[in-house]
Design a protein around this motif. Structure first.
Motif, PDB file in Angstrom:
ATOM      1  N   ILE A   1      53.158  88.628  93.336  1.00 44.08           N
ATOM      2  CA  ILE A   1      53.565  88.147  91.917  1.00 44.08           C
ATOM      3  C   ILE A   1      53.785  86.670  92.194  1.00 44.08           C
ATOM      4  O   ILE A   1      53.281  86.052  91.137  1.00 44.08           O
ATOM      5  CB  ILE A   1      54.657  89.073  91.351  1.00 44.08           C
ATOM      6  CG1 ILE A   1      53.888  90.355  91.071  1.00 44.08           C
ATOM      7  CG2 ILE A   1      55.124  88.392  89.797  1.00 44.08           C
ATOM      8  CD1 ILE A   1      55.123  91.321  90.584  1.00 44.08           C
ATOM      9  N   ALA A   2      54.910  86.375  92.874  1.00 45.56           N
ATOM     10  CA  ALA A   2      55.213  84.816  92.929  1.00 45.56           C
ATOM     11  C   ALA A   2      54.260  83.732  93.565  1.00 45.56           C
ATOM     12  O   ALA A   2      53.867  82.918  92.763  1.00 45.56           O
ATOM     13  CB  ALA A   2      56.568  84.851  93.696  1.00 45.56           C
ATOM     14  N   ARG A   3      53.510  84.450  94.412  1.00 43.19           N
ATOM     15  CA  ARG A   3      52.213  83.599  95.127  1.00 43.19           C
ATOM     16  C   ARG A   3      51.384  83.120  94.352  1.00 43.19           C
ATOM     17  O   ARG A   3      50.691  81.977  94.417  1.00 43.19           O
ATOM     18  CB  ARG A   3      52.060  83.817  96.423  1.00 43.19           C
ATOM     19  CG  ARG A   3      53.164  83.945  97.542  1.00 43.19           C
ATOM     20  CD  ARG A   3      52.684  84.562  98.829  1.00 43.19           C
ATOM     21  NE  ARG A   3      53.570  84.320  99.968  1.00 43.19           N
ATOM     22  CZ  ARG A   3      53.693  85.037 101.206  1.00 43.19           C
ATOM     23  NH1 ARG A   3      52.454  85.945 101.335  1.00 43.19           N
ATOM     24  NH2 ARG A   3      54.479  84.657 101.970  1.00 43.19           N
ATOM     25  N   TYR A   4      50.831  84.372  93.436  1.00 39.71           N
ATOM     26  CA  TYR A   4      49.494  84.142  92.781  1.00 39.71           C
ATOM     27  C   TYR A   4      49.810  83.829  91.262  1.00 39.71           C
ATOM     28  O   TYR A   4      48.993  83.920  90.669  1.00 39.71           O
ATOM     29  CB  TYR A   4      48.652  85.439  92.937  1.00 39.71           C
ATOM     30  CG  TYR A   4      48.253  85.532  94.253  1.00 39.71           C
ATOM     31  CD1 TYR A   4      47.215  84.796  95.061  1.00 39.71           C
ATOM     32  CD2 TYR A   4      48.892  86.642  95.107  1.00 39.71           C
ATOM     33  CE1 TYR A   4      46.986  85.135  96.180  1.00 39.71           C
ATOM     34  CE2 TYR A   4      48.556  86.942  96.355  1.00 39.71           C
ATOM     35  CZ  TYR A   4      47.347  86.023  97.221  1.00 39.71           C
ATOM     36  OH  TYR A   4      47.005  86.055  98.235  1.00 39.71           O
ATOM     37  N   GLY A   5      50.934  83.610  90.942  1.00 41.20           N
ATOM     38  CA  GLY A   5      51.456  83.216  89.780  1.00 41.20           C
ATOM     39  C   GLY A   5      51.036  84.154  88.636  1.00 41.20           C
ATOM     40  O   GLY A   5      50.503  83.944  87.427  1.00 41.20           O
ATOM     41  N   MET A   6      51.397  85.538  88.914  1.00 44.62           N
ATOM     42  CA  MET A   6      51.045  86.677  87.916  1.00 44.62           C
ATOM     43  C   MET A   6      52.101  86.406  86.694  1.00 44.62           C
ATOM     44  O   MET A   6      53.295  86.524  87.135  1.00 44.62           O
ATOM     45  CB  MET A   6      51.192  87.991  88.579  1.00 44.62           C
ATOM     46  CG  MET A   6      50.057  88.167  89.605  1.00 44.62           C
ATOM     47  SD  MET A   6      50.024  89.662  90.605  1.00 44.62           S
ATOM     48  CE  MET A   6      48.866  89.238  91.862  1.00 44.62           C
ATOM     49  N   ARG A   7      51.470  86.356  85.541  1.00 45.84           N
ATOM     50  CA  ARG A   7      52.627  86.090  84.293  1.00 45.84           C
ATOM     51  C   ARG A   7      52.979  87.424  83.933  1.00 45.84           C
ATOM     52  O   ARG A   7      54.030  87.373  82.943  1.00 45.84           O
ATOM     53  CB  ARG A   7      51.803  85.160  83.219  1.00 45.84           C
ATOM     54  CG  ARG A   7      51.428  83.975  84.066  1.00 45.84           C
ATOM     55  CD  ARG A   7      50.255  83.398  83.057  1.00 45.84           C
ATOM     56  NE  ARG A   7      49.113  84.027  83.047  1.00 45.84           N
ATOM     57  CZ  ARG A   7      47.973  83.731  82.812  1.00 45.84           C
ATOM     58  NH1 ARG A   7      47.815  82.705  81.829  1.00 45.84           N
ATOM     59  NH2 ARG A   7      46.778  84.476  82.904  1.00 45.84           N
ATOM     60  N   ASN A   8      52.293  88.586  83.754  1.00 43.69           N
ATOM     61  CA  ASN A   8      52.608  89.799  83.087  1.00 43.69           C
ATOM     62  C   ASN A   8      51.741  90.924  83.701  1.00 43.69           C
ATOM     63  O   ASN A   8      51.370  90.914  84.792  1.00 43.69           O
ATOM     64  CB  ASN A   8      52.146  89.752  81.723  1.00 43.69           C
ATOM     65  CG  ASN A   8      50.797  89.091  81.691  1.00 43.69           C
ATOM     66  OD1 ASN A   8      49.678  89.347  82.342  1.00 43.69           O
ATOM     67  ND2 ASN A   8      50.653  87.976  80.806  1.00 43.69           N
ATOM     68  N   MET A   9      51.979  92.370  83.282  1.00 45.00           N
ATOM     69  CA  MET A   9      51.303  93.472  83.711  1.00 45.00           C
ATOM     70  C   MET A   9      50.095  93.156  83.828  1.00 45.00           C
ATOM     71  O   MET A   9      49.385  93.755  84.649  1.00 45.00           O
ATOM     72  CB  MET A   9      51.804  94.538  82.962  1.00 45.00           C
ATOM     73  CG  MET A   9      53.169  95.071  83.279  1.00 45.00           C
ATOM     74  SD  MET A   9      53.468  95.585  85.176  1.00 45.00           S
ATOM     75  CE  MET A   9      52.191  96.955  85.327  1.00 45.00           C
ATOM     76  N   ALA A  10      49.342  92.556  82.908  1.00 44.85           N
ATOM     77  CA  ALA A  10      48.020  92.333  82.809  1.00 44.85           C
ATOM     78  C   ALA A  10      47.590  91.740  84.133  1.00 44.85           C
ATOM     79  O   ALA A  10      46.394  92.123  84.754  1.00 44.85           O
ATOM     80  CB  ALA A  10      47.387  91.606  81.702  1.00 44.85           C
TER      81      ALA A  10
ATOM     82  N   LEU B   1      38.535  81.916  88.473  1.00 44.91           N
ATOM     83  CA  LEU B   1      39.235  81.421  89.637  1.00 44.91           C
ATOM     84  C   LEU B   1      40.735  80.854  89.268  1.00 44.91           C
ATOM     85  O   LEU B   1      40.913  79.927  88.270  1.00 44.91           O
ATOM     86  CB  LEU B   1      38.609  80.325  90.366  1.00 44.91           C
ATOM     87  CG  LEU B   1      39.430  79.564  91.373  1.00 44.91           C
ATOM     88  CD1 LEU B   1      39.757  80.301  92.459  1.00 44.91           C
ATOM     89  CD2 LEU B   1      38.809  78.033  91.800  1.00 44.91           C
ATOM     90  N   ASN B   2      41.653  81.565  89.805  1.00 45.15           N
ATOM     91  CA  ASN B   2      42.968  81.112  89.250  1.00 45.15           C
ATOM     92  C   ASN B   2      43.550  80.641  90.739  1.00 45.15           C
ATOM     93  O   ASN B   2      43.418  81.063  91.735  1.00 45.15           O
ATOM     94  CB  ASN B   2      43.925  82.341  88.879  1.00 45.15           C
ATOM     95  CG  ASN B   2      43.205  83.041  87.538  1.00 45.15           C
ATOM     96  OD1 ASN B   2      42.498  82.428  86.747  1.00 45.15           O
ATOM     97  ND2 ASN B   2      43.322  84.298  87.425  1.00 45.15           N
ATOM     98  N   THR B   3      44.713  79.482  90.497  1.00 43.51           N
ATOM     99  CA  THR B   3      45.134  79.258  91.934  1.00 43.51           C
ATOM    100  C   THR B   3      46.659  78.596  91.496  1.00 43.51           C
ATOM    101  O   THR B   3      47.005  78.321  90.342  1.00 43.51           O
ATOM    102  CB  THR B   3      44.536  78.068  92.142  1.00 43.51           C
ATOM    103  OG1 THR B   3      45.146  77.269  93.717  1.00 43.51           O
ATOM    104  CG2 THR B   3      44.450  76.949  91.366  1.00 43.51           C
ATOM    105  N   THR B   4      47.655  78.890  92.355  1.00 40.21           N
ATOM    106  CA  THR B   4      49.144  78.465  92.379  1.00 40.21           C
ATOM    107  C   THR B   4      49.586  77.832  93.279  1.00 40.21           C
ATOM    108  O   THR B   4      49.323  77.894  94.812  1.00 40.21           O
ATOM    109  CB  THR B   4      49.772  79.888  91.950  1.00 40.21           C
ATOM    110  OG1 THR B   4      49.626  80.340  90.908  1.00 40.21           O
ATOM    111  CG2 THR B   4      51.230  79.454  92.163  1.00 40.21           C
ATOM    112  N   LEU B   5      50.269  76.832  92.935  1.00 42.55           N
ATOM    113  CA  LEU B   5      50.949  76.087  94.238  1.00 42.55           C
ATOM    114  C   LEU B   5      52.404  76.334  94.122  1.00 42.55           C
ATOM    115  O   LEU B   5      53.094  75.886  93.042  1.00 42.55           O
ATOM    116  CB  LEU B   5      50.531  74.477  94.062  1.00 42.55           C
ATOM    117  CG  LEU B   5      51.355  73.631  95.048  1.00 42.55           C
ATOM    118  CD1 LEU B   5      50.692  73.704  96.448  1.00 42.55           C
ATOM    119  CD2 LEU B   5      51.353  72.098  94.783  1.00 42.55           C
TER     120      LEU B   5
END
Length: 650
Positions: A69-78, A596-600
């Protein structure tokens, strides 16, 4: 935050990351590195209602952890569910819909998936809805992990476990110790804050409390408007809410409570000739629960009991103009109150057997839908009262070193819906090192709910019969060494009496036979440098008795998740590719797309996390139509989000 400024900030962070990658990692960084072994034997508890290795579980189980969840920047249950194989998510701005294994019916509010929080059923009792949007009880930062066990689960869980069970496990004081705060903002004008506190005493008790709030203003309309109209509706488009989640535990007793409030403003178009072109619609969600559970071991026996009280209150306020052109509001108010009792006993008293039996009871004390002009006598009033009882038994038998059997049976009865019996069978063979072959069979059902009754009653249409599914599945899971594993599964489901909304007339009725055939392929690769790749392809074909594909049923889903350390675990870049093939929704053909989603993720200190995420990097223009009426709705374009989390105390 302006998108262009955020993109420049993103580029600057990537440049910093590249320089940081050249710095040697400290001992502390090395200790925080991601394990390089694949997670073949991750523990799960959803498929059998007790903790066990996923390789020995009688179903395929997918797990998303708090690290993911933290690494991929997941914001919510969706975002969490969208990353799982076989699941696809649609939204209309007000509600989040989840389809599973190629079936997501128009008018279905996630009633065919059972949602649990720490093992407690949370589907509400008017629509059987799984409320997964901003009104969901649990902030993602409070989630330890999410388990998804696909396939029919009524042999253990009864009603609603039609296509699978999703269990959200919340964090305890091992991860929510001290005070933790988070703030985030994005280019879509969404602001969020969250605070949590946890404490474990020397006397043995522990408690956690989490509070969060969000607000989004000037939401862009999901359809094309003239520039002057687009500006006029923005002040009428907003979303805000807050939620609370609390837990206290001492010995075998655990108390939990949760509450959520969400209010969503939507512009209502009055027509081109109206003196007032736009009025204000509102959707208001108020939900809460309180539960107590007790667990104790008595020698070879394990006892479990839980009782919970829940309330769901939904108001849809729809603006309109009277004949004299004065504004008025039409209210659709749904109120549900219900209680659940869950009793289970398990034992390993008999050699090579783990036997469990249980009883569940749900009393729907209040079920009502009231419709009519605000402040006046209601035009319609629908109400119900129901009692559901379920009795089940399951035996997990270790036949030999390489053969394991799970046999289960459950009988459910209800005042409305009658009675049903659902079996399950699973054979697991582990004759090859680091591999398992599973053959699984199960059935499930779902009863019609008050919402479906409310649609049929005005025209004296009969209440649909309970829908049923039977599924046969074969799954293979194999780890080739410590760093690579793959899995493959095929399944065939037969569905009868599916409760569907007719498109030519607003009434629910049972459909003819439906055939659901699918395959899921996946792999996981980890490298010694801390890189990790997860990939899955889901292929599915769902057809009615004439061979026609069902609406909202994509043939293929592709998920790629990759994470790359740049300076140990202090600086990490992760990205997702989420692809979905074309599908139809009513008369509309919806093209396929790939996002494509990306998180730093930067951790400058052990007590600080900074995350910069970019969603829909390519600014893909794609549309959805989850209820198969009206014009297709444009989905979110490129969004940049910055989040800061800080830990205080030990």
């Amino acid at each position: 935050m302006r998108p262009r400024s955020a993109l420049l900030l993103w580029a600057a962070c990537l440049s910093t990351a590249a320089l940081a990658q050249q710095q040697p990692a400290s001992l502390e960084d090395l200790l925080r590195q991601t394990p390089t072994d694949v997670t073949r034997d991750v523990e799960e508890s959803t498929s059998s209602r007790f903790a066990q290795s996923s390789s020995q579980a009688p179903s395929v189980t997918y797990v998303v952890t708090d690290t993911d969840i933290a690494r991929y920047g997941m914001r919510n249950m969706a975002d969490i569910l969208r990353s799982m194989p076989g699941l696809y998510v649609t939204a209309d701005g007000n509600f989040t819909y989840v389809g599973a294994r190629g079936l997501g019916r128009p008018g279905d509010f996630n009633a065919r998936l059972l949602f649990l929080i720490d093992g407690m059923r949370v589907n509400e009792n008017i629509y059987d809805a799984g409320l997964l949007g901003s009104e969901f009880f649990v902030d993602v930062d409070l989630i330890d992990h999410v388990e998804y066990a696909p396939g029919p689960g009524s042999a253990l869980y009864g009603n609603n476990a039609f296509f699978g069970v999703v269990n959200i496990i919340t964090k305890g004081t091992d991860k929510l110790h001290g005070l933790q705060v988070r703030a985030s903002a994005d280019s879509d004008r969404t602001r969020e804050v969250r605070a949590s506190v946890g404490h474990r005493s020397e006397q043995g008790w522990e408690a956690t409390l989490g509070l969060s709030a969000f607000e989004q203003s000037d939401i862009d309309p999901p359809y094309d408007l003239r520039p002057q109209d687009a500006e006029a509706v923005k002040p009428l488009s907003w979303d805000r809410g807050r939620r609370l989640l609390a837990m206290a535990r001492y010995g075998g007793l655990t108390l939990r409570a949760g509450a959520s409030h969400r209010e969503h403003g939507i512009p209502a178009y009055m027509g081109p000739d109206a003196p007032i072109r736009f009025l204000q619609d509102r959707r208001v969600f108020n939900n809460n629960f309180i539960s107590a559970e007790y667990q104790r071991d008595l020698g070879d026996w394990n006892l479990y009991g839980a009782v919970s009280s829940k309330r769901s209150d939904y108001l849809g306020a729809y603006a309109f103009l009277r004949e004299d052109l004065t504004p008025m509001v039409f209210d659709n108010h749904s109120l549900g109150r219900w209680y659940n009792l869950d009793l289970r006993i398990g034992t390993r008293r008999w050699h090579d057997h783990e036997v469990m039996a249980g009883f569940e009871y749900q009393y729907d004390r209040t079920q009502q839908i009231i419709e009519g002009p605000a402040g006046e006598e209601p035009d319609d009033y629908f109400f119900g009262e129901n009692r559901r009882r379920g009795l089940f038994v399951q035996d997990t038998w270790q036949v030999s070193d390489h053969h394991r059997l799970t046999l289960g049976l459950r009988h459910d009865s209800a005042m409305i819906g009658g009675s049903t019996v659902n079996p399950r069978f699973a054979w697991i063979w582990s004759g090859v090192p680091d591999a398992s072959l599973k053959l699984m069979y199960g059935s499930a059902f779902r009863e019609a709910n008050l919402y479906e009754y409310r649609a049929n009653a005005p025209i004296d249409a009969p209440l649909p019969r309970p829908e049923r599914i039977r599924t046969l599945e074969l799954a293979w899971d194999h780890a080739l060494g410590r760093n690579f594993q793959y899995r493959a599964s095929v399944y065939l489901s037969r569905i009868r009496d599916l409760i569907s909304l007719r498109m030519d007339y607003p009434v629910f009725e049972n459909s003819g036979p439906i055939r659901n055939l699918g395959a899921e392929l996946g792999l996981e690769q980890r490298w010694t440098g801390g890189q990790q790749l997860q990939a899955s392809v889901s292929l599915q074909r769902t057809t009615d008795d004439t061979g026609r594909r069902l609406d909202n049923s994509p043939r293929a889903l592709v998920k790629l998740l990759y994470t790359q350390p740049l300076q140990g675990d202090r600086l990490r870049l992760s990205w997702q590719v989420l692809g979905e093939s074309r599908r139809t929704s009513g008369p509309q053909a919806l093209p396929g797309y790939a996002l494509l989603n990306t998180t730093l993720l930067w951790r400058p200190a052990n007590d600080t996390d900074v995350a910069l995420s970019l969603y829909n990097v390519g600014d893909v223009r794609y549309y959805d139509q989850p209820i198969a009426v009206g014009a297709p709705l444009r989905q979110p374009s490129r969004v940049v989000r910055l989040s800061l989390t800080r830990q205080f105390g030990p």
